[in-house]
Design a protein around this motif. Sequence first.
Motif, short mmCIF file in Angstrom:
data_model
loop_
_atom_site.label_atom_id
_atom_site.label_comp_id
_atom_site.label_asym_id
_atom_site.label_seq_id
_atom_site.Cartn_x
_atom_site.Cartn_y
_atom_site.Cartn_z
N LYS A 247 11.11 115.86 30.83
CA LYS A 247 10.54 117.20 30.73
C LYS A 247 9.49 117.46 31.80
N ARG A 248 8.92 116.41 32.40
CA ARG A 248 7.97 116.60 33.50
C ARG A 248 8.65 117.27 34.70
N GLN A 249 9.96 117.08 34.82
CA GLN A 249 10.67 117.70 35.94
C GLN A 249 10.66 119.22 35.85
N ARG A 250 10.42 119.75 34.67
CA ARG A 250 10.38 121.20 34.49
C ARG A 250 9.25 121.84 35.29
N PHE A 251 8.16 121.09 35.50
CA PHE A 251 7.01 121.69 36.18
C PHE A 251 6.54 120.88 37.40
N THR A 252 7.24 119.81 37.75
CA THR A 252 6.89 119.09 38.98
C THR A 252 7.80 119.47 40.14
N PHE A 253 8.89 120.18 39.82
CA PHE A 253 9.78 120.71 40.87
C PHE A 253 9.83 122.23 40.77
N GLN A 254 9.97 122.88 41.93
CA GLN A 254 10.14 124.32 41.93
C GLN A 254 11.53 124.68 41.40
N HIS A 255 11.58 125.79 40.69
CA HIS A 255 12.85 126.29 40.15
C HIS A 255 13.11 127.69 40.70
N TYR A 264 24.25 132.25 29.77
CA TYR A 264 23.04 132.99 30.11
C TYR A 264 23.15 133.83 31.37
N ARG A 265 24.19 133.57 32.18
CA ARG A 265 24.46 134.32 33.41
C ARG A 265 23.47 133.99 34.52
N SER A 266 22.19 133.88 34.20
CA SER A 266 21.22 133.44 35.20
C SER A 266 20.11 132.65 34.51
N ILE A 267 19.73 131.54 35.13
CA ILE A 267 18.65 130.70 34.61
C ILE A 267 17.89 130.10 35.79
N PRO A 268 16.65 129.63 35.56
CA PRO A 268 15.95 128.90 36.62
C PRO A 268 16.61 127.54 36.85
N VAL A 269 16.93 127.24 38.10
CA VAL A 269 17.59 125.99 38.46
C VAL A 269 16.66 125.16 39.33
N LYS A 270 16.58 123.86 39.03
CA LYS A 270 15.67 122.97 39.76
C LYS A 270 16.09 122.83 41.22
N ALA A 273 12.32 120.92 46.01
CA ALA A 273 10.93 121.14 46.43
C ALA A 273 9.98 120.79 45.29
N THR A 274 9.00 119.96 45.60
CA THR A 274 8.02 119.59 44.58
C THR A 274 6.90 120.61 44.53
N LYS A 275 6.28 120.72 43.36
CA LYS A 275 5.19 121.66 43.19
C LYS A 275 3.84 120.98 43.40
N TRP A 313 0.75 129.62 38.56
CA TRP A 313 1.36 128.35 38.96
C TRP A 313 2.68 128.11 38.22
N SER A 314 2.80 128.66 37.03
CA SER A 314 3.99 128.46 36.19
C SER A 314 5.16 129.35 36.56
N GLU A 315 4.97 130.27 37.49
CA GLU A 315 6.01 131.25 37.83
C GLU A 315 7.36 130.61 38.16
N ASP A 316 7.34 129.49 38.88
CA ASP A 316 8.60 128.88 39.32
C ASP A 316 8.90 127.58 38.57
N THR A 317 8.42 127.49 37.34
CA THR A 317 8.75 126.33 36.50
C THR A 317 9.87 126.70 35.54
N TYR A 318 10.39 125.69 34.85
CA TYR A 318 11.45 125.92 33.88
C TYR A 318 10.84 126.10 32.50
N SER A 319 11.18 127.20 31.85
CA SER A 319 10.71 127.53 30.50
C SER A 319 9.20 127.37 30.35
N PRO A 320 8.44 128.14 31.15
CA PRO A 320 6.97 128.01 31.10
C PRO A 320 6.36 128.33 29.75
N ASP A 321 7.08 129.10 28.91
CA ASP A 321 6.53 129.39 27.58
C ASP A 321 6.43 128.12 26.73
N GLU A 322 7.15 127.05 27.13
CA GLU A 322 7.10 125.81 26.37
C GLU A 322 6.04 124.84 26.87
#
Length: 426
Positions: A247-255, A264-270, A273-275, A313-322
């Motif tokens: 789960k650290r990959q959700r916010f250590t890499f740009q999505h 879903y048709r469109s989702i954030p994809v890893k 690029a590291t954050k 900072w969370s703009e390009d992370t995966y599921s930032p609400d989590e």
Amino acid sequence: MTVRWRQAVHRLRPRCFLFTGSLLLLCLLRLLCVRVSVRGGLYLQPSVSSPRAQRYDINCTAVYELEPVEIGRSLQLRRTLTVEEDSSAVSLTSDCQMFLRSRGYHEVSVRDTERSFPLAYSLVVHKNAPMVERILRAIYAPHNVYCIHYDQKSSPAFIRAMQNIAHCLPNVFISSQLESVVYAHISRLRADLHCLSDLLQAHSAWRYVINLCGQDFPLRTNYELVQELRALNGSNMLESSRPSLLKRQRFTFQHQLKTVPYEYRSIPVKTRATKAPPPHGVQVFMGSAYFVLTRAFVQFVQSSPVARDVLAWSEDTYSPDEHFWATMVRVPGAPGHIPRSAPDVSDLISKTRLVKWNYLEGSLYPACTGVHMRSVCIYGAAELRWLLNYGHWFANKFDLKVDPVLIQCLEEKLLERRRSLSVRTA
């Protein structure tokens, strides 16, 4: 009959047929539908003389007691159910007086202890208007306040139903800013933030705010919930745990938001690029999108430079609400914060949401009696007793298209509790 008379009848016959046909067509349209325009689009709205939420002939006490015959009947009803569409919710809510009377909104009684401890709700929803109305009715109290955020991509009928509900109830309103919500994207977090901002401006001194989606349902009455929230003594209730390596990959890499060839048709994809590390030396914690927050904590999130920078900072992370809420509640100085050194708060400890994961069934949970969707159980009627007695305040997932009997029985059991408490505290 004279020749002249036959000629007169012959001339009148097409007119009679035309008149009769027009009359029949008019009656048919009146019975079946009326045409409604929403944002330039057209759809058909069924016309009903006395709209009500669909009810089933079932003994909910017997279902609660897990009596085999009634559980079997619930399964049979489930196989033969008639699905309620968004247009039925439009009909239900189009006449405010009939809607409020038929659904009993004016009959909701509250005690002084509830009235002195108002709550706020953020409902981020996008489909299944009949279910959303059932959720609202189950959590409704006239002194609480409710913000509805519907997805800009929602159907015209769904949007109209939400607007009708807000028009009929003075303490329910539509979010002033609407997002086109994308799964696991920052837009989902922004939807709640818009409602939270609006709720702070509402004419209500609410103490706690709770966010729900369109597949949640309460497991407590408003009175019971207020009693448990009072006991929190200004603390927040939400998940907040140290993230796994995965789960650290959700916010250590740009999505990046990309089109995908499935649901879903469109989702954030890893990407590769590291954050950069999170701002202000913040330590990231994981949780869920759902919370029970104090008014003071929401005000802190709205005004804090730390919250503003973590959000950016969370703009390009995966599921930032989590991770956003789980992280902000660990920030030193935040109202009702959880110290960073404190143990993890898992979904079993946090009472915000009871979710049954299929890989934990048999060890932590009994088997799902409904169906599974992405490893999560959509509950069936045989789980009624377990849901009400587990100890959580809300649960996910429910669906009228999977098991409407369970929703009806939850409504009945919560109403029984409300009436029982009224007698005991009278």
